[in-house]
Scaffold this motif. Structure first.
Motif, mmCIF file in Angstrom:
data_model
loop_
_atom_site.group_PDB
_atom_site.id
_atom_site.type_symbol
_atom_site.label_atom_id
_atom_site.label_comp_id
_atom_site.label_asym_id
_atom_site.label_seq_id
_atom_site.Cartn_x
_atom_site.Cartn_y
_atom_site.Cartn_z
ATOM 1 N N THR A 217 0.835 -1.194 0.000
ATOM 2 C CA THR A 217 0.000 0.000 0.000
ATOM 3 C C THR A 217 0.871 1.245 0.000
ATOM 4 O OG1 THR A 217 -0.088 0.024 2.423
ATOM 5 C CG2 THR A 217 -1.840 -1.181 1.289
ATOM 6 N N ARG A 218 0.218 2.414 -0.112
ATOM 7 C CA ARG A 218 0.952 3.681 -0.095
ATOM 8 C C ARG A 218 1.206 4.187 1.309
ATOM 9 N NH1 ARG A 218 0.454 7.584 -5.000
ATOM 10 N NH2 ARG A 218 0.427 6.071 -6.683
ATOM 11 N N ASN A 219 0.431 3.739 2.268
ATOM 12 C CA ASN A 219 0.631 4.181 3.650
ATOM 13 C C ASN A 219 0.189 3.080 4.605
ATOM 14 O OD1 ASN A 219 -2.299 4.653 4.388
ATOM 15 N ND2 ASN A 219 -2.113 6.053 2.651
ATOM 16 N N VAL A 220 0.511 3.259 5.878
ATOM 17 C CA VAL A 220 0.257 2.219 6.879
ATOM 18 C C VAL A 220 -1.226 2.064 7.165
ATOM 19 C CG1 VAL A 220 0.707 1.529 9.264
ATOM 20 C CG2 VAL A 220 2.538 2.551 7.905
ATOM 21 N N GLU A 221 -1.964 3.154 7.186
ATOM 22 C CA GLU A 221 -3.402 3.070 7.452
ATOM 23 C C GLU A 221 -4.094 2.184 6.417
ATOM 24 O OE1 GLU A 221 -6.997 6.168 8.540
ATOM 25 O OE2 GLU A 221 -5.625 6.702 6.910
ATOM 26 N N ASP A 222 -3.754 2.362 5.152
ATOM 27 C CA ASP A 222 -4.346 1.525 4.104
ATOM 28 C C ASP A 222 -3.959 0.058 4.289
ATOM 29 O OD1 ASP A 222 -5.327 3.874 3.107
ATOM 30 O OD2 ASP A 222 -4.067 3.927 1.313
ATOM 31 N N SER A 223 -2.725 -0.183 4.750
ATOM 32 C CA SER A 223 -2.279 -1.554 5.001
ATOM 33 C C SER A 223 -3.140 -2.205 6.076
ATOM 34 C CB SER A 223 -0.809 -1.543 5.428
ATOM 35 O OG SER A 223 -0.303 -2.851 5.561
ATOM 36 N N ALA A 224 -3.487 -1.446 7.115
ATOM 37 C CA ALA A 224 -4.346 -1.970 8.186
ATOM 38 C C ALA A 224 -5.731 -2.310 7.654
ATOM 39 C CB ALA A 224 -4.447 -0.951 9.322
ATOM 40 N N TYR A 225 -6.264 -1.462 6.768
ATOM 41 C CA TYR A 225 -7.564 -1.741 6.157
ATOM 42 C C TYR A 225 -7.525 -3.059 5.368
ATOM 43 C CZ TYR A 225 -10.300 2.554 6.881
ATOM 44 O OH TYR A 225 -11.053 3.567 7.416
ATOM 45 N N VAL A 226 -6.499 -3.220 4.532
ATOM 46 C CA VAL A 226 -6.429 -4.416 3.684
ATOM 47 C C VAL A 226 -6.229 -5.667 4.535
ATOM 48 C CG1 VAL A 226 -5.253 -5.540 1.760
ATOM 49 C CG2 VAL A 226 -5.531 -3.060 1.748
ATOM 50 N N LEU A 227 -5.344 -5.587 5.536
ATOM 51 C CA LEU A 227 -5.134 -6.746 6.408
ATOM 52 C C LEU A 227 -6.427 -7.126 7.113
ATOM 53 C CD1 LEU A 227 -3.168 -8.805 7.592
ATOM 54 C CD2 LEU A 227 -2.707 -7.177 9.443
ATOM 55 N N GLN A 228 -7.189 -6.126 7.561
ATOM 56 C CA GLN A 228 -8.474 -6.397 8.222
ATOM 57 C C GLN A 228 -9.394 -7.198 7.311
ATOM 58 O OE1 GLN A 228 -8.883 -4.553 11.491
ATOM 59 N NE2 GLN A 228 -10.052 -6.426 11.735
ATOM 60 N N GLU A 462 0.486 -8.087 14.860
ATOM 61 C CA GLU A 462 0.515 -7.100 13.777
ATOM 62 C C GLU A 462 0.097 -5.718 14.268
ATOM 63 O OE1 GLU A 462 0.778 -10.862 11.609
ATOM 64 O OE2 GLU A 462 -0.341 -10.211 13.373
ATOM 65 N N SER A 463 -0.748 -5.669 15.295
ATOM 66 C CA SER A 463 -1.216 -4.380 15.812
ATOM 67 C C SER A 463 -0.051 -3.498 16.259
ATOM 68 C CB SER A 463 -2.179 -4.605 16.979
ATOM 69 O OG SER A 463 -3.362 -5.241 16.554
ATOM 70 N N THR A 464 0.936 -4.098 16.910
ATOM 71 C CA THR A 464 2.059 -3.303 17.411
ATOM 72 C C THR A 464 2.936 -2.782 16.287
ATOM 73 O OG1 THR A 464 2.096 -4.428 19.556
ATOM 74 C CG2 THR A 464 4.131 -3.346 18.858
ATOM 75 N N ILE A 465 3.268 -3.640 15.327
ATOM 76 C CA ILE A 465 4.155 -3.161 14.259
ATOM 77 C C ILE A 465 3.444 -2.123 13.388
ATOM 78 C CG2 ILE A 465 5.595 -5.221 14.254
ATOM 79 C CD1 ILE A 465 4.204 -6.129 11.689
ATOM 80 N N LEU A 466 2.135 -2.260 13.214
ATOM 81 C CA LEU A 466 1.382 -1.244 12.467
ATOM 82 C C LEU A 466 1.336 0.066 13.260
ATOM 83 C CD1 LEU A 466 -1.561 -3.425 11.091
ATOM 84 C CD2 LEU A 466 0.198 -2.292 9.719
ATOM 85 N N ARG A 467 1.197 -0.038 14.574
ATOM 86 C CA ARG A 467 1.178 1.175 15.417
ATOM 87 C C ARG A 467 2.507 1.916 15.312
ATOM 88 N NH1 ARG A 467 2.681 1.813 20.904
ATOM 89 N NH2 ARG A 467 2.726 -0.456 21.199
ATOM 90 N N VAL A 468 3.603 1.187 15.392
ATOM 91 C CA VAL A 468 4.922 1.816 15.317
ATOM 92 C C VAL A 468 5.157 2.418 13.929
ATOM 93 C CG1 VAL A 468 7.409 1.424 15.512
ATOM 94 C CG2 VAL A 468 5.830 0.245 17.067
ATOM 95 N N ALA A 469 4.816 1.653 12.892
ATOM 96 C CA ALA A 469 5.006 2.146 11.524
ATOM 97 C C ALA A 469 4.167 3.392 11.263
ATOM 98 C CB ALA A 469 4.648 1.047 10.521
#
Length: 485
Positions: A217-228, A462-469
């Protein structure tokens, strides 16, 4: 400005407000691909008719007020080793040049359920074997930041398509770093989930104990959406994990105060380019300024990871690729010489040189008299590498280092030296062997090319690494930089 420059929530707001339609998003994606992909070569198969039909159906759904999926209306590309019903799936190999799957991979079905629009299938190293995307039988993908450089592999098409602004996000697969390394080279976000979090059903197997599907993805927020949207247990995958799926978006708090970071000295030592090392150290200072603390640690068995990985993955590849024999599907070269000649001719002409190299290595490692010396020893090393991470995570929340030891290299510069090519994955392979999650996020540039920061976490955290990223991303603007094609 392209609509694909927007964050996912903003696109959803625009759709709801009728400022844009799904059909318009889809047409923009197809237009950008028509303009740019002749340079990049990210797509192998376009799904133009199917994408337009899906877009019209989603526009009708929006007009009716029906509930919408998490990825509603977003154009996406899928790596070409993930099977898609009725849409050609080649694994970038001549062996499967005309293969039309009769079912969907679980992740492909989940994309449909989330209301994404599949634009097409993305180029890759043949059967996911490679680190530069130069092993594709349909020609190499080129890095959008510099068309004379590789995009990384094997998910090079998945990373390049996102970096080039051709799709909103993409799916790739990661065996030894094949999502994270191209994400680093192309300046996008690449997430390898914990092994078992995302179903592998319908992923054409390379090394079954290592393969894992994840988003680019282009950013971390979008990555969280797709993983969800794609995570979760699947009864059709015997390695799928029965774990509770948290709300990944709620973890994006921007707070890393008190975070304990381990930085392995092996990840910043010999072989890591000085400019990459300095860029990563600068990123650590950013996190330190936000309240995190970091210490240098040791992962002592890292030096054995590449050798263990190539023995294990090649052994599994030798077994998995035995099914491609010219009898049931794929390339068939029958010159009337009998069954063994059919096998020999079909496999010799259908597979490329890198695939053949790994089949030979894996077959040798599994053969009588050598199994204990090579395959079994590699499995023992894998256990030691996993124990190294387990020990570190008793004290630290995440492990951080560079994603790759260098920035993207020139096309053709390493094709005659497979051992050097293999070493490009030296920082991603240990994570894959341990089966734990990691994300690569842009952290700067070296000589004009992107550098990736790899954030590694505990299994199913994954929640922690997404939070840090995400926190790092909110305090920098590296992810906002775009290549000028």
């Amino acid at each position: 400005m392209s609509l694909f420059q927007n964050r996912l929530p903003e696109v959803h707001r625009m759709l709801t407000a009728k400022e844009v339609s799904v059909s318009e998003l889809t047409e923009e994606s197809l237009a950008i691909i028509a303009e740019r992909d002749k340079k990049v070569n990210a797509f192998l198969t376009l799904n133009e008719e199917g994408a337009r039909a899906s877009a019209r159906a989603l526009d009708d759904k929006l007009a009716s007020g029906a509930a919408r999926g998490l990825l509603f209306g977003l154009p996406t590309g899928v790596k070409d080793n993930i099977v898609t019903k009725g849409l050609r799936t080649t694994c970038a190999s001549q062996f499967l040049n005309n293969f039309q799957p009769i079912y969907n991979a679980t992740v492909a079905s989940k994309l449909q359920q989330a209301d994404a629009v599949t634009i097409g299938k993305l180029n890759m190293d043949e059967f996911a074997m490679g680190g530069s995307n130069e092993n594709s039988s349909f020609g190499p993908v080129r890095n959008p930041w510099d068309l004379e450089r590789v995009p990384g592999g094997s998910s090079g098409g998945s990373a390049a398509a996102v970096a080039a602004g051709e799709v909103f996000f993409s799916l790739g697969s990661d065996t030894g770093g094949s999502i994270r390394q191209p994400a680093s080279y192309c300046g996008v976000v690449g997430l390898k989930p914990t092994y078992g979090l995302v179903s592998r059903y319908g992923l054409v197997a390379f090394a079954s104990s290592l393969d894992q599907i994840g988003p680019l993805t282009r950013n971390v927020e979008d990555s969280a959406y797709v993983l969800q949207a794609i995570a979760g247990y699947d009864a059709q995958d015997s390695t799928s994990a029965k774990v509770e799926i948290p709300d990944y978006l709620s973890s994006l708090t921007g707070d890393v105060s008190g975070l304990r970071i381990a930085v392995p000295k092996e990840y910043l030592g010999a072989g890591v380019d000085a400019s990459v090392r300095e860029t990563v150290l600068s990123a650590l200072k950013v996190l330190e300024g936000m309240g995190a603390v970091w210490e240098e640690v040791s992962l002592p068995h890292t030096e054995y990871a590449v050798a263990a990985y190539y023995l294990l993955s090649s052994s599994e590849a030798s077994s998995n690729l035995a099914r491609f024999d010219g009898v049931r599907y794929g390339a068939r070269v029958d010159e009337g010489g009998g069954l063994l000649d059919l096998y020999l001719n079909s496999r010799s002409r259908g597979f490329g040189p890198e695939v053949k190299r790994r089949i030979m290595l894996g077959t040798y490692a599994l053969s009588s008299g050598y199994y204990d010396a090579y395959y079994l020893k590699a499995q023992k090393v894998r256990t030691l590498i996993k124990q190294d991470f387990d020990d570190i995570f008793k004290k630290y929340d995440v492990v951080i280092g560079p994603t790759a030891p260098t920035t993207a290299f020139k096309l053709g510069s390493q094709t005659e030296d497979p051992l050097t090519m293999y070493l490009n994955d030296i920082l991603t392979i240990p994570v894959s062997l341990a089966g734990i999650p990691a994300v690569s996020v842009p952290c700067g540039f070296a000589e004009g090319m992107p550098v990736g920061l790899q954030i590694i976490g505990k299994e199913f955290d994954e929640s922690t690494i997404l939070r840090v990223a995400h926190a790092f991303e909110q305090n920098t603007d590296h992810h906002k930089q775009r290549p000028q094609l």
